[in-house]
Every structure is written in C-alpha cells, then in structure tokens.
Design a protein around this motif. Structure first.
Motif, PDB file in Angstrom:
ATOM      1  N   THR A 145     -14.826  -2.636   7.030  1.00  0.00           N
ATOM      2  CA  THR A 145     -16.396  -2.311   7.775  1.00  0.00           C
ATOM      3  C   THR A 145     -16.526  -0.841   8.108  1.00  0.00           C
ATOM      4  O   THR A 145     -17.612  -0.391   7.862  1.00  0.00           O
ATOM      5  CB  THR A 145     -16.337  -3.012   9.429  1.00  0.00           C
ATOM      6  N   ASN A 178     -17.780   2.835  19.957  1.00  0.00           N
ATOM      7  CA  ASN A 178     -16.945   1.906  19.772  1.00  0.00           C
ATOM      8  C   ASN A 178     -15.527   2.652  19.334  1.00  0.00           C
ATOM      9  O   ASN A 178     -15.554   3.640  18.499  1.00  0.00           O
ATOM     10  CB  ASN A 178     -17.334   1.080  18.874  1.00  0.00           C
ATOM     11  N   ARG A 179     -14.477   2.208  19.983  1.00  0.00           N
ATOM     12  CA  ARG A 179     -13.289   2.843  19.547  1.00  0.00           C
ATOM     13  C   ARG A 179     -12.107   1.849  19.141  1.00  0.00           C
ATOM     14  O   ARG A 179     -11.103   2.078  19.592  1.00  0.00           O
ATOM     15  CB  ARG A 179     -12.734   4.106  20.329  1.00  0.00           C
ATOM     16  N   SER A 180     -12.536   0.602  18.806  1.00  0.00           N
ATOM     17  CA  SER A 180     -11.616  -0.528  18.342  1.00  0.00           C
ATOM     18  C   SER A 180     -10.844   0.129  17.339  1.00  0.00           C
ATOM     19  O   SER A 180     -11.189   0.803  16.416  1.00  0.00           O
ATOM     20  CB  SER A 180     -12.323  -1.818  18.194  1.00  0.00           C
ATOM     21  N   ASP A 202     -15.885   5.402  24.180  1.00  0.00           N
ATOM     22  CA  ASP A 202     -15.580   3.957  24.429  1.00  0.00           C
ATOM     23  C   ASP A 202     -15.614   3.785  25.966  1.00  0.00           C
ATOM     24  O   ASP A 202     -16.178   4.639  26.537  1.00  0.00           O
ATOM     25  CB  ASP A 202     -14.169   3.459  23.983  1.00  0.00           C
ATOM     26  N   VAL A 203     -15.373   2.714  26.456  1.00  0.00           N
ATOM     27  CA  VAL A 203     -15.765   2.578  28.135  1.00  0.00           C
ATOM     28  C   VAL A 203     -14.793   3.596  28.983  1.00  0.00           C
ATOM     29  O   VAL A 203     -15.531   3.715  29.898  1.00  0.00           O
ATOM     30  CB  VAL A 203     -15.253   1.179  28.382  1.00  0.00           C
ATOM     31  N   GLY A 242     -21.502   0.109  18.101  1.00  0.00           N
ATOM     32  CA  GLY A 242     -20.728  -1.201  17.780  1.00  0.00           C
ATOM     33  C   GLY A 242     -20.377  -1.786  19.287  1.00  0.00           C
ATOM     34  O   GLY A 242     -19.072  -2.132  19.464  1.00  0.00           O
ATOM     35  N   TYR A 248     -25.880  -4.159  26.333  1.00  0.00           N
ATOM     36  CA  TYR A 248     -25.846  -2.591  26.263  1.00  0.00           C
ATOM     37  C   TYR A 248     -26.950  -2.062  25.464  1.00  0.00           C
ATOM     38  O   TYR A 248     -27.325  -2.625  24.256  1.00  0.00           O
ATOM     39  CB  TYR A 248     -24.247  -2.341  25.465  1.00  0.00           C
ATOM     40  N   PHE A 264     -23.585  -1.520  14.041  1.00  0.00           N
ATOM     41  CA  PHE A 264     -22.879  -2.427  13.263  1.00  0.00           C
ATOM     42  C   PHE A 264     -22.473  -3.636  14.191  1.00  0.00           C
ATOM     43  O   PHE A 264     -21.762  -4.614  13.879  1.00  0.00           O
ATOM     44  CB  PHE A 264     -21.639  -1.948  12.453  1.00  0.00           C
ATOM     45  N   SER A 265     -22.909  -3.743  15.581  1.00  0.00           N
ATOM     46  CA  SER A 265     -22.636  -4.718  16.626  1.00  0.00           C
ATOM     47  C   SER A 265     -23.518  -5.831  16.073  1.00  0.00           C
ATOM     48  O   SER A 265     -24.536  -5.780  15.496  1.00  0.00           O
ATOM     49  CB  SER A 265     -22.943  -4.365  17.991  1.00  0.00           C
ATOM     50  N   SER A 266     -23.026  -7.032  16.519  1.00  0.00           N
ATOM     51  CA  SER A 266     -23.769  -8.172  16.335  1.00  0.00           C
ATOM     52  C   SER A 266     -24.577  -8.290  17.417  1.00  0.00           C
ATOM     53  O   SER A 266     -25.952  -9.077  17.246  1.00  0.00           O
ATOM     54  CB  SER A 266     -22.882  -9.437  16.318  1.00  0.00           C
ATOM     55  N   THR A 289     -20.503  -5.016   4.395  1.00  0.00           N
ATOM     56  CA  THR A 289     -18.927  -5.171   4.601  1.00  0.00           C
ATOM     57  C   THR A 289     -18.348  -6.002   3.825  1.00  0.00           C
ATOM     58  O   THR A 289     -17.302  -6.058   3.178  1.00  0.00           O
ATOM     59  CB  THR A 289     -18.808  -5.610   6.333  1.00  0.00           C
TER      60      THR A 289
HETATM   61  P1  NAD Z   1     -13.951  -4.580  20.466  1.00  0.00           P
HETATM   62  O1  NAD Z   1     -14.232  -5.338  21.695  1.00  0.00           O
HETATM   63  O2  NAD Z   1     -12.660  -4.497  19.842  1.00  0.00           O
HETATM   64  O3  NAD Z   1     -14.320  -3.017  20.845  1.00  0.00           O
HETATM   65  C1  NAD Z   1     -15.529  -2.737  21.441  1.00  0.00           C
HETATM   66  C2  NAD Z   1     -15.560  -1.227  21.440  1.00  0.00           C
HETATM   67  O4  NAD Z   1     -16.613  -0.883  22.278  1.00  0.00           O
HETATM   68  C3  NAD Z   1     -14.436  -0.811  22.467  1.00  0.00           C
HETATM   69  O5  NAD Z   1     -13.918   0.488  21.965  1.00  0.00           O
HETATM   70  C4  NAD Z   1     -15.158  -0.544  23.815  1.00  0.00           C
HETATM   71  O6  NAD Z   1     -14.460   0.449  24.557  1.00  0.00           O
HETATM   72  C5  NAD Z   1     -16.570  -0.200  23.559  1.00  0.00           C
HETATM   73  N1  NAD Z   1     -17.515  -0.378  24.486  1.00  0.00           N
HETATM   74  C6  NAD Z   1     -17.790  -1.343  25.010  1.00  0.00           C
HETATM   75  N2  NAD Z   1     -18.511  -1.475  26.178  1.00  0.00           N
HETATM   76  C7  NAD Z   1     -18.969   0.158  25.807  1.00  0.00           C
HETATM   77  C8  NAD Z   1     -19.815   0.768  26.564  1.00  0.00           C
HETATM   78  N3  NAD Z   1     -20.591   0.379  27.769  1.00  0.00           N
HETATM   79  N4  NAD Z   1     -20.009   1.976  26.334  1.00  0.00           N
HETATM   80  C9  NAD Z   1     -19.245   2.589  25.353  1.00  0.00           C
HETATM   81  N5  NAD Z   1     -18.317   1.957  24.650  1.00  0.00           N
HETATM   82  C10 NAD Z   1     -18.271   0.765  25.046  1.00  0.00           C
HETATM   83  O7  NAD Z   1     -14.993  -4.995  19.383  1.00  0.00           O
HETATM   84  P2  NAD Z   1     -14.941  -4.925  17.611  1.00  0.00           P
HETATM   85  O8  NAD Z   1     -13.986  -5.675  17.131  1.00  0.00           O
HETATM   86  O9  NAD Z   1     -15.005  -3.310  17.347  1.00  0.00           O
HETATM   87  O10 NAD Z   1     -16.390  -5.361  17.293  1.00  0.00           O
HETATM   88  C11 NAD Z   1     -17.670  -4.677  17.995  1.00  0.00           C
HETATM   89  C12 NAD Z   1     -18.831  -5.295  17.224  1.00  0.00           C
HETATM   90  O11 NAD Z   1     -18.928  -5.073  15.979  1.00  0.00           O
HETATM   91  C13 NAD Z   1     -19.022  -6.781  17.688  1.00  0.00           C
HETATM   92  O12 NAD Z   1     -20.295  -7.138  17.765  1.00  0.00           O
HETATM   93  C14 NAD Z   1     -18.533  -7.378  16.134  1.00  0.00           C
HETATM   94  O13 NAD Z   1     -19.127  -8.663  16.052  1.00  0.00           O
HETATM   95  C15 NAD Z   1     -19.024  -6.285  15.461  1.00  0.00           C
HETATM   96  N6  NAD Z   1     -18.475  -6.193  14.173  1.00  0.00           N
HETATM   97  C16 NAD Z   1     -19.291  -6.167  13.037  1.00  0.00           C
HETATM   98  C17 NAD Z   1     -18.712  -5.810  11.476  1.00  0.00           C
HETATM   99  C18 NAD Z   1     -19.528  -5.826  10.554  1.00  0.00           C
HETATM  100  O14 NAD Z   1     -19.196  -5.814   9.473  1.00  0.00           O
HETATM  101  N7  NAD Z   1     -21.126  -6.012  10.694  1.00  0.00           N
HETATM  102  C19 NAD Z   1     -17.201  -6.173  11.596  1.00  0.00           C
HETATM  103  C20 NAD Z   1     -16.312  -6.013  12.712  1.00  0.00           C
HETATM  104  C21 NAD Z   1     -17.008  -6.080  13.944  1.00  0.00           C
END
Ligand code: NAD
Length: 310
Positions: A145, A178-180, A202-203, A242, A248, A264-266, A289
């Motif tokens: 990704t 997003n910082r996953s 991130d949060v 994301g 959000y 990139f979020s769903s 991806t």
């Molecule tokens: P995750 O839950 O592991 O991480 C979410 C991140 O968002 C964390 O860093 C969290 O701190 C942050 N976050 C949450 N709420 C927040 C806010 N209000 N303000 C700021 N930051 C905030 O999720 P993930 O595995 O990283 O996936 C995230 C999204 O991306 C999902 O919707 C997933 O479906 C999508 N995704 C898409 C692809 C793709 O190829 N399109 C691949 C992987 C994941």
C-alpha cells in the motif's frame, strides 16, 4: 458546479502496471501463483479479495482464495510456505487485530511475502535499505500500500524527475493522517527518505519525518512536534488520509488551495467539497495496491527461482 480539480482513479494509474505484468507473465514458462487467505467477514477484505482475483485473471497470474477459520490460519500459512507451486502468500487483515496480526505477518515466508509486511522488509524501509544483498542484485520488497501511494505520487508528478533518484520529493511537504505499521508509518518514512518533509498524524499526536536540513541525512529522522492538524495540513502540498472510520472528515477549510488530496481509507475521509480546493483528488488506491502485490509476486518468483538454481 465545475472545478479545475482533476479526479484520478486508481484504475487509471494501475493500467500501465497491469499491462507490464501481463507482458512479463506471458514471457514466462511457469505462471506465478498467489494464494490469498480470507479468515474474516470484513466487507473491505472481501472486496480486496475480489479485486485481487479479477486483476490476477486480467494479467494471467494464478490466484487461489483460501477461506479458512482464523484459528487454523497459522497452520495454513505454514503449509503454503512449503508448497513449491505457491509463489506468493497474502492474508486479508484484520484477522485478530493488534499484535496477533503482526505475529501472523511474520509467519509468512520472507520469499513469499508479497505484501512486504514481514519485519525485515519494513525494517529496510525504515532504514532506507534498498537492496536485500550486498551485490545490489535483489531489490527490496516494499509494503504494497505505501508503494502504491508512491506510484500514484509519481504518476501525478509530485515526484520531480528533474531531481536525482532518491531525492525527488525534496521541497515537498506532505501530511499523512494514519500512522499504522501497515501503511502510515512506512509511508511517512519512504516519503521522507525520498526527500519530503512529512507530517505524520495519528490519534495521539503529530510527528515530523525528514532527512534534516538540506536532506543531508542518509535516512529520515523523526521528531515529535507540538502542532495542530489544521496547522500542518495548511502547510502541505499533499494530504494523504487513511482513517478507518466513516465519521472522520478532514475539513476542506484546512486545505491549501491547489493541494493534492489522496484517500486510502475504505471510508471517505475528505468532505464532499474537497474538489473546491484540491488540484488533484485521488479517492482510493486499492487497485494500485493490487498491481503492486502482483509486481512483488513476480519479483519474489524470480528470487525463488534464482535460489533454486544455486
Ligand atoms: P489502523 O486502524 O491500523 O490505523 C489507523 C490509523 O489512523 C492509526 O494511526 C490511528 O491513530 C489513525 N487515526 C484514527 N483516528 C484518527 C483521527 N481521528 N485523527 C487522526 N488519526 C487517526 O488501520 P490501517 O490498517 O492503517 O487501515 C486504515 C484504512 O486504510 C482502512 O480503512 C483500511 O481499509 C485502509 N487500507 C487500504 C488499503 C488499500 O490498499 N487501499 C490497504 C490497507 C489499508
């Protein structure tokens, strides 16, 4: 009303990669095979699995979806690691979530890890290590990704090709919300390694990833900063979101005029009027991806064959 904003679909960015993969597969004697493990009922995971199947059919990759009980997943991964005819393995996450999913990511054999999520590959991204061997013949596998997002940034010209390879984001400021460990942190690291100043949100807070003044460092460093999302987004040429929740929404009023906005979020993380501010809007990245998964699959298949020949 019409705006100058251009919407770029992932299907368009991925087209040339799909063509290239198709060509490479036709030139091969043996069709590479990818196995996907589905162990949850997450609709996003199912959709992703459907795209993988569809793209593999288009490019000529072998693909087999294995639906398994999550309690059997580790055993099934171990079996697939041993199957000679399986060249790549992926799992549709989340399965258990948290640390158990991180454990499962490391159960996939390194030579079959098309998602690029095992410890070694993510470690190499964090340390800006680009080859797996000293002779620099085996390029590293990159998490798919973050890699897809890099390819999108190249496609839309955020990477400046006048600048030398490895520094092409020098001068760009990018926010990643997003910082996953799967996407946001490796992505921020990669963009900073390529020369950008990256605000990682991130949060819990905001960090800045950079190679320092004059991009003198070899790999990025990270600093905690005391700033608001509004402030860092207001400084950014590119904003990448994301956040996995539908409630959000990044306020359009935070965005700079002419920003590049990528989600990139769903879920839709930008407000409906994002195009009133953005010059380029990328609503999703999933199809790129999947193309990157297949690209990683071809690369790993070559590495497996090289090792078998030795
Ligand atoms: P995750 O839950 O592991 O991480 C979410 C991140 O968002 C964390 O860093 C969290 O701190 C942050 N976050 C949450 N709420 C927040 C806010 N209000 N303000 C700021 N930051 C905030 O999720 P993930 O595995 O990283 O996936 C995230 C999204 O991306 C999902 O919707 C997933 O479906 C999508 N995704 C898409 C692809 C793709 O190829 N399109 C691949 C992987 C994941």
């Amino acid at each position: 009303s019409t705006t100058p904003c251009k919407t770029i679909l992932a299907s368009k960015v991925s087209a040339s990669f799909r063509d290239q993969i198709h060509k490479e597969i036709q030139e091969r004697k043996v069709q590479p095979k990818l196995v996907g493990f589905l162990a949850n009922d997450d609709p996003a995971a199912k959709k992703y699995a459907e795209w993988t199947a569809k793209t593999c059919a288009e490019t000529g990759c072998g693909f087999e979806l294995r639906k398994v009980d999550k309690q059997d997943l580790e055993q099934k991964i171990t079996e697939a690691n041993e199957e000679k005819e399986v060249n790549g393995i992926m799992v549709y996450y989340p399965v258990f979530g948290g640390k158990q999913d991180a454990y499962l990511q490391n159960c996939v054999s390194e030579l079959k890890d098309v998602e690029g999520l095992c410890h070694k590959f993510v470690h190499n991204v964090y340390h800006n290590v680009r080859y797996m061997d000293e002779e620099e013949t085996m390029k590293c596998i990159i998490p798919c990704t973050p890699l897809a997002i890099v390819k999108i940034l190249e496609y839309i010209g955020v990477y400046n090709t006048v600048i030398n390879y490895g520094n092409r984001l020098y001068g760009r400021t990018i926010t990643v919300v997003n910082r996953s460990e799967i996407v946001g942190r490796p992505l921020a690291a990669m963009l900073a390694n390529d020369g950008a100043k990256v605000y990682s949100v991130d949060v819990n807070g905001i960090q800045v990833f950079t190679r320092g003044s004059g991009i003198k460092l070899k790999a990025h460093k990270v600093e905690d900063i005391d700033a608001t999302v509004e402030e860092v987004v207001g400084l950014s040429d590119v904003v990448i979101t994301g956040v996995p929740t539908s409630n959000y929404k990044l306020p359009t009023k935070y965005l700079r005029d002419g920003v590049v906005a990528i989600n990139f979020s769903s879920s839709k993380n930008f407000e409906d009027d994002v195009k009133s501010k953005a010059s380029i809007f990328v609503p999703s990245v999933g199809k790129v991806t999947v193309a990157m998964l297949e690209r990683n699959l071809l690369r790993l298949t070559d590495y497996q064959n090289d090792i078998r020949e030795k």
